[in-house]
Design a protein around this motif. Structure first.
Motif, PDB file in Angstrom:
ATOM      1  N   ARG A 187       0.826  -1.204   0.000  1.00  0.00           N
ATOM      2  CA  ARG A 187       0.000   0.000   0.000  1.00  0.00           C
ATOM      3  C   ARG A 187       0.865   1.260   0.000  1.00  0.00           C
ATOM      4  O   ARG A 187       0.556   2.228  -0.705  1.00  0.00           O
ATOM      5  CB  ARG A 187      -0.917  -0.002   1.227  1.00  0.00           C
ATOM      6  N   ALA A 188       1.919   1.250   0.785  1.00  0.00           N
ATOM      7  CA  ALA A 188       2.808   2.412   0.822  1.00  0.00           C
ATOM      8  C   ALA A 188       3.438   2.665  -0.541  1.00  0.00           C
ATOM      9  O   ALA A 188       3.559   3.817  -0.979  1.00  0.00           O
ATOM     10  CB  ALA A 188       3.896   2.198   1.883  1.00  0.00           C
ATOM     11  N   SER A 189       3.818   1.603  -1.226  1.00  0.00           N
ATOM     12  CA  SER A 189       4.399   1.758  -2.565  1.00  0.00           C
ATOM     13  C   SER A 189       3.365   2.294  -3.545  1.00  0.00           C
ATOM     14  O   SER A 189       3.680   3.132  -4.394  1.00  0.00           O
ATOM     15  CB  SER A 189       4.939   0.417  -3.051  1.00  0.00           C
ATOM     16  N   ALA A 190       2.129   1.836  -3.433  1.00  0.00           N
ATOM     17  CA  ALA A 190       1.074   2.334  -4.318  1.00  0.00           C
ATOM     18  C   ALA A 190       0.833   3.825  -4.096  1.00  0.00           C
ATOM     19  O   ALA A 190       0.653   4.584  -5.047  1.00  0.00           O
ATOM     20  CB  ALA A 190      -0.219   1.548  -4.078  1.00  0.00           C
ATOM     21  N   ILE A 191       0.851   4.249  -2.842  1.00  0.00           N
ATOM     22  CA  ILE A 191       0.671   5.672  -2.541  1.00  0.00           C
ATOM     23  C   ILE A 191       1.827   6.478  -3.120  1.00  0.00           C
ATOM     24  O   ILE A 191       1.627   7.570  -3.668  1.00  0.00           O
ATOM     25  CB  ILE A 191       0.557   5.887  -1.017  1.00  0.00           C
ATOM     26  N   ALA A 192       3.044   5.946  -3.016  1.00  0.00           N
ATOM     27  CA  ALA A 192       4.205   6.640  -3.581  1.00  0.00           C
ATOM     28  C   ALA A 192       4.076   6.790  -5.097  1.00  0.00           C
ATOM     29  O   ALA A 192       4.397   7.842  -5.662  1.00  0.00           O
ATOM     30  CB  ALA A 192       5.481   5.890  -3.226  1.00  0.00           C
ATOM     31  N   VAL A 193       3.595   5.763  -5.755  1.00  0.00           N
ATOM     32  CA  VAL A 193       3.417   5.823  -7.211  1.00  0.00           C
ATOM     33  C   VAL A 193       2.326   6.836  -7.572  1.00  0.00           C
ATOM     34  O   VAL A 193       2.467   7.608  -8.530  1.00  0.00           O
ATOM     35  CB  VAL A 193       3.064   4.430  -7.765  1.00  0.00           C
ATOM     36  N   ILE A 194       1.245   6.856  -6.806  1.00  0.00           N
ATOM     37  CA  ILE A 194       0.170   7.824  -7.052  1.00  0.00           C
ATOM     38  C   ILE A 194       0.693   9.241  -6.900  1.00  0.00           C
ATOM     39  O   ILE A 194       0.396  10.136  -7.700  1.00  0.00           O
ATOM     40  CB  ILE A 194      -1.008   7.564  -6.100  1.00  0.00           C
ATOM     41  N   LEU A 195       1.490   9.461  -5.870  1.00  0.00           N
ATOM     42  CA  LEU A 195       2.073  10.786  -5.648  1.00  0.00           C
ATOM     43  C   LEU A 195       3.007  11.168  -6.791  1.00  0.00           C
ATOM     44  O   LEU A 195       3.014  12.315  -7.254  1.00  0.00           O
ATOM     45  CB  LEU A 195       2.828  10.800  -4.321  1.00  0.00           C
ATOM     46  N   LEU A 196       3.776  10.208  -7.282  1.00  0.00           N
ATOM     47  CA  LEU A 196       4.664  10.454  -8.418  1.00  0.00           C
ATOM     48  C   LEU A 196       3.875  10.804  -9.676  1.00  0.00           C
ATOM     49  O   LEU A 196       4.206  11.762 -10.386  1.00  0.00           O
ATOM     50  CB  LEU A 196       5.538   9.227  -8.669  1.00  0.00           C
ATOM     51  N   LEU A 197       2.809  10.052  -9.935  1.00  0.00           N
ATOM     52  CA  LEU A 197       1.990  10.305 -11.121  1.00  0.00           C
ATOM     53  C   LEU A 197       1.290  11.660 -11.040  1.00  0.00           C
ATOM     54  O   LEU A 197       1.029  12.292 -12.068  1.00  0.00           O
ATOM     55  CB  LEU A 197       0.949   9.195 -11.286  1.00  0.00           C
TER      56      LEU A 197
END
Length: 324
Positions: free
Chosen positions: A294-304
């Motif tokens: 989940r933390a990695s998914a949030i990081a990717v969303i923030l990057l996008l």
């Protein structure tokens, strides 16, 4: 002893490695054909930077994207389940809504206050003093600013002595003290946190806008006044259009700052009372809930979310360079 060794490595080891690399590069170039040296030399000088870029940026980004499709331990694939959790669960949606509020309000507040100070303080005798006062908060770290404002927002029950500055003022005029950081009605606590960040970044916007404002030709403004334009018309039809590129730079910076807001929220509320933001939610999922996926998914969303803004900024910069 360990610190002495570390200091010796930094003081003597790093320069020695740099000198050794320069020497090795020149040795390699000697065996390269003369016609190819012009093409090979730039890549040899860029090689260390490219390696560091790959190790500390490209590889972690790829690894994070992969982890975002795995479970909390990174041992099994779960598809888009982590992304579905973010956009359907309460914590993710609350953080996303708060970040949208941050994005709009922080950008608008910083632009409006920074523009007002840059214009109103221009040319007055105490201009330097006024601008210095507004710029000083930028020299303070986000954590220090959060601690300062935490005392400003301090709350005591009605009837008790109010140690917080704001509640001392409120109670002095006969109003009950307000728990600023725990009231989530109309996201009041979120706006209080945004006020802290605005206080920090107004100086940045003021300096950038002030530099552009001083670059506006005086003859153009005077000609408009001679033609009968009022100060409001001069500001709306001359000043604002000429400041538009600079305002876009400040707005872009503030949007990125709002999207990755973390330190102020973490220090003052840690996301409690519906004040959570995306970056803080990522930290909580990784270190508190042990949800690596989940933390990695949030990081990717923030990057996008940040990438389109950066692309817009790059294209605008390229357009300006083409005009020059």
């Amino acid at each position: 002893m360990d610190r002495i060794i570390t200091a010796a490595i930094v003081v003597f080891g790093v320069p020695a490695v740099l000198i050794g690399y320069i020497w090795a590069t020149e040795q390699v170039l000697r065996v390269v054909p003369q016609r190819a040296r012009g093409r090979v030399r730039p890549w040899l000088w860029l090689a260390p930077a490219l390696v560091l870029l790959f190790v500390f940026l490209v590889y972690p980004t790829i690894q994070t994207i992969i982890l975002s499709f795995q479970n909390r331990y990174g041992t099994a694939w779960v598809g888009t389940r982590n992304y579905e959790w973010f956009f359907t669960a309460g914590p993710g949606l609350s953080a996303l809504l708060n970040n949208i509020i941050w994005l709009v309000c922080l950008t608008v507040f910083t632009l409006v206050v920074g523009l007002a100070v840059a214009v109103l303080a221009d040319g007055v005798r105490y201009e330097r003093i006024a601008k210095t006062i507004f710029f000083m908060p930028l020299a303070i770290s986000g954590v220090a600013a959060a601690l300062i404002w935490k005392f400003m927002y301090a709350y005591q029950p009605p009837g008790a002595p109010q140690t917080g500055t704001l509640n001392a003022v409120v109670t002095a005029v006969g109003i009950s003290p307000v728990p600023w950081l725990t009231v989530d009605t109309f996201r009041l606590n979120t706006f209080c946190l945004i006020l802290v960040m605005t206080w920090l970044w107004t100086g940045f916007g003021m300096v950038i806008i002030s530099a552009a404002y001083k670059g506006i030709p005086v003859e153009l403004v005077e000609a408009a006044r001679v033609d009968g334009a009022t100060e409001a018309q001069v500001f709306r039809r001359i000043t604002l259009p000429l400041l538009a590129p600079t305002l876009a730079v400040v707005a872009t910076t503030m949007i990125i700052t709002a999207l990755k807001a973390f330190d102020v929220v973490y220090t003052m509320t840690n996301g409690a009372y519906n004040s959570q933001v995306i970056a803080n939610e990522m930290i909580n999922e990784l270190f508190t809930a042990n949800q690596q996926g989940r933390a990695s998914a949030i990081a990717v969303i923030l990057l996008l979310a940040i990438v389109p803004i950066m692309l817009f900024n790059i294209r605008r910069f390229q357009a300006q360079e083409a005009i020059r």
